[in-house]
Design an enzyme around this catalytic site. Structure first.
Site, PDB file in Angstrom:
ATOM      1  N   GLU A  39     -32.545  29.826  23.000  1.00  0.00           N
ATOM      2  CA  GLU A  39     -31.706  30.694  22.163  1.00  0.00           C
ATOM      3  C   GLU A  39     -31.897  30.423  20.661  1.00  0.00           C
ATOM      4  O   GLU A  39     -32.073  31.373  19.888  1.00  0.00           O
ATOM      5  CB  GLU A  39     -30.238  30.560  22.570  1.00  0.00           C
ATOM      6  CG  GLU A  39     -29.965  31.223  23.918  1.00  0.00           C
ATOM      7  CD  GLU A  39     -28.661  30.784  24.578  1.00  0.00           C
ATOM      8  OE1 GLU A  39     -27.880  30.050  23.933  1.00  0.00           O
ATOM      9  OE2 GLU A  39     -28.439  31.166  25.735  1.00  0.00           O
ATOM     10  N   ASP A  71     -30.388  38.596  26.075  1.00  0.00           N
ATOM     11  CA  ASP A  71     -29.545  37.438  25.791  1.00  0.00           C
ATOM     12  C   ASP A  71     -28.522  37.386  26.915  1.00  0.00           C
ATOM     13  O   ASP A  71     -27.602  38.200  26.963  1.00  0.00           O
ATOM     14  CB  ASP A  71     -28.875  37.630  24.421  1.00  0.00           C
ATOM     15  CG  ASP A  71     -27.816  36.562  24.131  1.00  0.00           C
ATOM     16  OD1 ASP A  71     -27.648  35.628  24.942  1.00  0.00           O
ATOM     17  OD2 ASP A  71     -27.153  36.673  23.071  1.00  0.00           O
ATOM     18  N   LYS A  94     -22.632  31.588  33.789  1.00  0.00           N
ATOM     19  CA  LYS A  94     -23.730  30.798  33.234  1.00  0.00           C
ATOM     20  C   LYS A  94     -23.475  29.297  33.357  1.00  0.00           C
ATOM     21  O   LYS A  94     -24.410  28.508  33.476  1.00  0.00           O
ATOM     22  CB  LYS A  94     -23.907  31.193  31.761  1.00  0.00           C
ATOM     23  CG  LYS A  94     -25.140  30.640  31.083  1.00  0.00           C
ATOM     24  CD  LYS A  94     -25.295  31.317  29.736  1.00  0.00           C
ATOM     25  CE  LYS A  94     -26.441  30.761  28.922  1.00  0.00           C
ATOM     26  NZ  LYS A  94     -26.584  31.507  27.651  1.00  0.00           N
ATOM     27  N   ASP A 113     -24.457  27.941  16.583  1.00  0.00           N
ATOM     28  CA  ASP A 113     -24.109  28.994  17.545  1.00  0.00           C
ATOM     29  C   ASP A 113     -22.726  28.741  18.135  1.00  0.00           C
ATOM     30  O   ASP A 113     -22.535  27.821  18.928  1.00  0.00           O
ATOM     31  CB  ASP A 113     -25.176  29.016  18.654  1.00  0.00           C
ATOM     32  CG  ASP A 113     -24.918  30.110  19.705  1.00  0.00           C
ATOM     33  OD1 ASP A 113     -23.830  30.707  19.724  1.00  0.00           O
ATOM     34  OD2 ASP A 113     -25.839  30.348  20.520  1.00  0.00           O
TER      35      ASP A 113
HETATM   36  P1  ADP Z   1     -21.584  33.997  24.257  1.00  0.00           P
HETATM   37  O1  ADP Z   1     -22.818  33.583  23.565  1.00  0.00           O
HETATM   38  O2  ADP Z   1     -20.792  32.837  24.772  1.00  0.00           O
HETATM   39  O3  ADP Z   1     -21.779  35.050  25.269  1.00  0.00           O
HETATM   40  P2  ADP Z   1     -20.748  35.640  21.987  1.00  0.00           P
HETATM   41  O4  ADP Z   1     -21.752  35.210  21.015  1.00  0.00           O
HETATM   42  O5  ADP Z   1     -20.820  37.006  22.499  1.00  0.00           O
HETATM   43  O6  ADP Z   1     -20.603  34.595  23.161  1.00  0.00           O
HETATM   44  O7  ADP Z   1     -19.327  35.414  21.300  1.00  0.00           O
HETATM   45  C1  ADP Z   1     -18.156  35.832  21.898  1.00  0.00           C
HETATM   46  C2  ADP Z   1     -17.016  35.373  21.051  1.00  0.00           C
HETATM   47  O8  ADP Z   1     -17.157  35.934  19.743  1.00  0.00           O
HETATM   48  C3  ADP Z   1     -15.676  35.816  21.581  1.00  0.00           C
HETATM   49  O9  ADP Z   1     -14.781  34.724  21.516  1.00  0.00           O
HETATM   50  C4  ADP Z   1     -15.273  36.907  20.605  1.00  0.00           C
HETATM   51  O10 ADP Z   1     -13.867  37.014  20.460  1.00  0.00           O
HETATM   52  C5  ADP Z   1     -15.900  36.395  19.336  1.00  0.00           C
HETATM   53  N1  ADP Z   1     -16.040  37.468  18.358  1.00  0.00           N
HETATM   54  C6  ADP Z   1     -16.739  38.613  18.471  1.00  0.00           C
HETATM   55  N2  ADP Z   1     -16.617  39.360  17.368  1.00  0.00           N
HETATM   56  C7  ADP Z   1     -15.828  38.669  16.520  1.00  0.00           C
HETATM   57  C8  ADP Z   1     -15.313  38.913  15.220  1.00  0.00           C
HETATM   58  N3  ADP Z   1     -15.569  40.042  14.563  1.00  0.00           N
HETATM   59  N4  ADP Z   1     -14.531  37.971  14.661  1.00  0.00           N
HETATM   60  C9  ADP Z   1     -14.247  36.838  15.318  1.00  0.00           C
HETATM   61  N5  ADP Z   1     -14.682  36.548  16.541  1.00  0.00           N
HETATM   62  C10 ADP Z   1     -15.465  37.452  17.142  1.00  0.00           C
HETATM   63 MG    MG Z   2     -24.634  33.359  22.879  1.00  0.00          MG
END
Ligand code: ADP
Ligand code: MG
Length: 665
Positions: A199, A37, A99, A221
């Protein structure tokens, strides 16, 4: 049949001269596929070897998420948490959210690019290059490659061997340029891409939703800086993305900003310094994440002078209201674009770290009227799906799990005598590219017809016809001298591109077809069963067709030799000539008799060859003696009437291209 040339659409077939280039994908190594991912904020790698439950791989400190951040502060690039730590002090040399720039030109970017850009001669404004200091310019593809490299090494450590290939996920809305850029990054990182996977489809696979017969699923998402809602339709194991909507500037970062502002205000700071702001964002993020589990969390902002300030979940939700409200529009739009109402939704999948926020979860439930699936970590679910798909593509088909991307029926071309030469076999994983080289059948041939067929049967007439096109302008060359390469390229969207290219002149023709179009699973099943039912019959038909082609070639060669040197008594004594004439007449008669089987046709061919053999040998010797030694073997063979090449061919493949205009029997 004689190879006459009534017009340019002419004549004869093309003989296959090279072994099929079938390892177009080399043999795969089952169990060594990895799923990646490649996220805007975080990237992950997961494996699911031999049907195991997917496992996201962690770094040596047990952290599964790799921040998608690359630092160029030092000599060698640094990736992940270490890069993140350098961001506050070197905002222009630490690249995050790369990205967003993949497959994009500078003019495609809305809003200011937060990095210094540079240009190389020839870029002409089409390439984004980040200027990371010391004269270094890096493209988004290279930055992504650094991230992928770390994940590849992580997988290699876990597998104890280099990964065989990867399934990399991309947003459903990524266009060709963005997909290509992602593939390029993988190549630089030393990864073979089995395929790119949308995705939302990956998330659906992770939950095994493809095991249902059909359904409508919504994938919600919310990541760090992007929001995507996708509506998928599952039909007989294949997912189709019906609609996507979202906001490429909405995500957990906005929640962090809202909370950081609240905290700075509580601290009484009106115009924060960059350090105060960076610290507030960092604290806000960890407070936000804690509030997904607890109802209250403490915040300390040293730079702003805020000590042990309590934030309740309620307060957090209040300050985030403006951000949360922005989720509704895209969610409704996706449903509207897909033409479905809430009642027809069969399931909702939560993806992205920010869907851990209870208020976000509740909002999704209210918007779609269904309790969302959330028992797989929302930040790991996409990597899980990618790992499952990668394991399948590495060579571990699973029961009940649909292979999204194998060729349902073999694809090939019609060859001389109405036979089928399969170029891409059934069940080959796609994307795939395969190639075969054919040669000309006679000198008169200046064109050929490529008839593309799909099916398991041996004869073209029993297969499904997909396309027919002509390649014109083949140079007049002695038999076996022209080289026509036929390439089948089946891309991940099952679009088949067939190209025929004459290698000496480069003349080429291309067609595109959607090979599985209109075929239901039942039809595929039926066609495969049918080919088994007809296996014996098909084999006999093919065998007979091959024998006819061989006999016809010998007839043509002998006739030409007779026309050129038949009256030269030194080369052909009269008694030998009458032998040949008798055998030739039998052979022509056999071609006209539709009832002879392969064995009879072969006997007749062998008799003709035996009768003509001394004559052919003498012609060969004479040709060599008269100074043809400097010419190529092919020319000599042509001059002496082809017997030598016939011998070579006897043991090998005899596939030929048919030209339906010219094959007269
Ligand atoms: P991307 O797909 O853009 O790479 P992610 O799916 O990894 O992103 O999401 C990242 C976001 O999720 C960040 O803003 C992070 O702070 C938030 N995040 C991760 N864990 C938690 C949680 N336990 N509670 C709230 N927000 C969270
Ligand atoms: Mg993502």
């Amino acid at each position: 049949m004689t190879a006459s040339a009534p017009n340019t659409l002419t004549s004869g077939g093309l003989f296959q001269i090279e072994e099929p280039d079938r390892p177009a994908h080399r043999p795969r190594k089952a169990g060594l596929g990895i799923g990646i991912d490649l996220g805007t904020t975080h990237s992950l790698v997961a494996i699911a070897p031999h049907g195991a439950t997917p496992r996201v791989l962690a770094d040596d400190q047990g952290r599964a998420l790799l921040p998608s951040v690359v630092s160029y502060v030092g000599e060698t690039p640094v990736v992940g948490y270490a890069a993140l730590a350098q961001q506050v002090d070197h905002p222009d040399r630490v690249i995050s959210s790369v990205k967003r720039f993949m497959g994009r030109a500078p003019e495609d970017i809305d809003g200011p690019v937060p990095y210094a850009l540079g240009e190389r001669p020839g870029d002409e404004g089409r390439v984004i290059r980040f200027d990371v200091g010391q004269g270094r310019l890096v493209t988004p593809v290279e930055v992504s490659a650094r991230i992928l490299e770390v994940l590849r090494r992580r997988a290699e450590d876990a597998l104890g061997a280099p990964p065989d290939g990867a399934v990399i996920t991309v947003p459903a809305y990524f266009d060709d340029a963005q997909r290509q850029a992602t593939k390029d990054a993988a190549r630089i990182a030393g990864l073979e891409v089995y395929r790119l996977l949308a995705e939302p489809t990956a998330a659906a696979l992770a939950y095994g939703l493809d095991r249902n017969e059909q359904g409508i699923f919504v994938v919600f998402d919310l990541g760090g800086g992007t929001f995507d809602v996708s509506v998928l339709r599952l039909d007989r194991g294949v997912f189709q993305v019906l609609a996507t909507a979202g906001d490429t500037a909405l995500g957990g970062d906005d929640l962090d900003r809202a909370l950081a502002e609240h905290l700075l205000a509580e601290a009484g700071v009106e115009a924060p310094t960059p350090h105060q702001r960076a610290e507030a964002l960092e604290i806000a993020r960890s407070v936000k994440e804690r509030l997904s589990v607890d109802t209250v969390a403490a915040a300390t902002l040293r730079h702003a002078g805020l000590e042990d300030h309590e934030v309740t979940r309620e307060t957090f939700e209040r300050v985030c209201q403006p951000v949360l409200r922005r989720l509704k529009g895209p969610a409704r739009r996706a449903l509207a674009d897909a033409g479905i109402d809430r009642e027809s939704i069969d399931g909702v999948v939560l993806v992205g770290g920010s869907t851990r926020v209870p208020a976000v979860k509740h909002l999704a439930e209210r918007l779609f009227g269904k309790k969302p699936l959330d028992d797989i970590d929302p930040d790991k679910v996409v990597a899980w799906g990618a790992a499952i798909q990668a394991d399948i593509l590495s060579g571990n088909p699973r029961d009940g799990v649909t292979l999204l991307d194998v060729v349902p029926l073999s694809l090939g071309v019609e060859t001389m005598g109405g036979m089928v030469e399969k170029i891409i076999p059934r069940n080959a994983p796609i994307p795939i590219r395969a190639r075969q080289v054919f040669t000309n059948y006679s000198e008169e041939q200046t064109g050929m017809t490529i008839h593309v067929v799909q099916g398991e049967r041996e004869m073209a007439a029993d297969c499904r016809s997909l396309a027919r096109f002509d390649l014109q302008g083949i140079p007049r060359l002695p038999p076996s001298m022209a080289r026509v390469e036929v390439t089948f390229q089946l891309d991940a969207d099952a679009l088949l591109t067939v190209t025929a290219r004459e290698l000496m002149t480069g003349v080429a023709q291309t067609v595109q077809v959607k090979p599985t179009f209109g075929l239901s699973d039942e039809e595929v099943e039926r066609l495969v069963l049918e080919s088994l039912d007809h296996a014996d019959e098909d084999f006999a038909a093919r065998d007979r067709a091959e024998a006819r082609v061989e006999l016809d070639r010998v007839i043509t060669a002998v006739r030409r030799a007779l026309a050129e040197d038949g009256d030269d008594e030194k080369l052909l004594p009269p008694d030998e000539r009458s032998n040949i004439d008798t055998a030739l007449a039998d052979a022509v008669g056999a071609m006209d008799d539709g009832n002879l089987d392969a064995a009879a046709l072969r006997r007749i061919r062998e008799r003709l060859e035996a009768a003509a053999e001394p004559f052919a040998r003498r012609r060969m010797e004479a040709a060599l003696a008269s100074g043809m030694a400097g010419r190529s073997v092919g020319e000599i063979e042509h001059a002496v009437g082809d017997e030598a090449t016939l011998d070579e061919r006897r043991g090998g493949h005899h596939a030929t291209m048919e030209d339906p205009v010219a094959v007269t029997e």
